[in-house]
Design a protein around this motif. Sequence first.
Motif, short mmCIF file in Angstrom:
data_model
loop_
_atom_site.label_atom_id
_atom_site.label_comp_id
_atom_site.label_asym_id
_atom_site.label_seq_id
_atom_site.Cartn_x
_atom_site.Cartn_y
_atom_site.Cartn_z
N UNK A 13 0.69 -1.21 0.09
CA UNK A 13 0.09 0.12 0.10
C UNK A 13 0.94 1.26 0.02
N UNK A 14 0.54 2.07 -0.90
CA UNK A 14 1.30 3.36 -1.21
C UNK A 14 2.39 3.27 -1.90
N UNK A 15 2.79 2.11 -2.49
CA UNK A 15 3.72 1.68 -3.31
C UNK A 15 3.25 1.08 -4.57
N UNK A 16 2.14 0.79 -4.74
CA UNK A 16 1.62 -0.15 -5.78
C UNK A 16 2.24 0.27 -7.09
N UNK A 17 2.75 -0.57 -7.93
CA UNK A 17 3.14 -0.41 -9.22
C UNK A 17 4.57 -0.14 -9.41
N UNK A 18 5.13 0.31 -8.15
CA UNK A 18 6.75 0.68 -8.30
C UNK A 18 7.26 -0.54 -8.77
N UNK A 19 8.40 -0.51 -9.80
CA UNK A 19 9.00 -1.78 -10.29
C UNK A 19 9.69 -2.37 -9.18
N UNK A 20 9.92 -3.69 -9.31
CA UNK A 20 10.98 -4.59 -8.71
C UNK A 20 11.94 -5.17 -9.61
N UNK A 21 13.17 -4.68 -9.31
CA UNK A 21 14.19 -5.29 -10.32
C UNK A 21 15.33 -5.89 -9.41
N UNK A 22 15.57 -7.32 -9.52
CA UNK A 22 16.70 -7.44 -8.40
C UNK A 22 17.46 -8.77 -9.29
N UNK A 23 18.84 -8.94 -8.97
CA UNK A 23 19.61 -9.84 -9.49
C UNK A 23 20.10 -10.60 -8.13
N UNK A 24 19.62 -11.88 -8.61
CA UNK A 24 20.10 -12.89 -7.38
C UNK A 24 21.49 -13.32 -7.24
N UNK A 25 22.33 -13.10 -6.32
CA UNK A 25 23.70 -13.51 -6.41
C UNK A 25 23.88 -14.78 -5.49
N UNK A 26 23.23 -15.02 -4.49
CA UNK A 26 23.58 -16.23 -3.67
C UNK A 26 22.21 -16.89 -3.27
N UNK A 27 22.19 -18.20 -3.51
CA UNK A 27 21.27 -19.07 -2.87
C UNK A 27 21.73 -20.19 -2.15
N UNK A 28 21.94 -20.18 -0.95
CA UNK A 28 22.55 -21.34 -0.10
C UNK A 28 21.66 -21.90 0.78
N UNK A 29 20.99 -22.98 0.50
CA UNK A 29 19.63 -23.37 1.06
C UNK A 29 19.83 -23.27 2.61
N UNK B 71 20.41 -21.12 4.42
CA UNK B 71 21.51 -20.59 5.08
C UNK B 71 21.45 -19.09 4.55
N UNK B 72 21.60 -18.67 3.28
CA UNK B 72 21.83 -17.29 2.77
C UNK B 72 21.32 -17.24 1.68
N UNK B 73 20.53 -16.11 1.44
CA UNK B 73 19.72 -15.43 0.17
C UNK B 73 20.44 -13.83 -0.03
N UNK B 74 21.23 -13.61 -1.23
CA UNK B 74 21.63 -12.44 -1.52
C UNK B 74 21.31 -12.12 -2.90
#
Length: 148
Positions: free
Chosen positions: A54-70, A72-75
Motif C-alpha cells: 500500500x502506497x507503493x503499488x506499481x513501483x517496479x521491482x528489479x533484482x539480481x540474485x547473487x547467492x542462494x545457499x539453502x 542459510x543465505x540469500x543475497x
Amino acid sequence: MENDHITRHIEIDAKPSDVWRAVSDASAFGKWFRVALDGPFEVGKTTTGAMTYPGHEGVRWISVTEVLEPESRFVFRWPHLLADEEIGPDTIWLTVSITLEPAGTGTRLTVTETGFAALPEDQRVSMLRDNEQGWDIQTLNVKNYVEG
C-alpha cells in the motif's frame, strides 16, 4: 544509523527450512514482502515485478540474485532508481543479504543492506532512513507470515 549499511535481526518461531521457503521462494516472498514477481529467484538471473505494498503499488521491482545457499543465505542486488529512470552504467546497486541461523527451537533471520555510501550525499540519509523503516516492517512481515 550507519553510513553504508542497515542490519536488522528477528527471531522466528519456526525451523530454518520453513523460513528459507518464505525468503527464497518468489511466490512466498511476494506474499509477505507485498510484491508480484514475474519469476523465481535464480543465481545470476534478474527477477522483475511490481510492488503491491500500500502506497507503493506499481513501483517496479528489479533484482539480481547473487547467492542462494539453502536454509542459510540469500543475497540479491537491487538498483537505486528514481521514478522512470532506467538501469544504465552509472546505476547504483544496493546489496541485500538475508541469513538464517538456528536459534533454540526457531530461527534467527538477519537482513543486511549495503551500498549506501555510493549514493549521492543528498539522497543517502533519506534512503537509509526509508530503508531502515522498510526493513523494520518487512522483518515483522516475514515473521508473521511464517508463524501465521
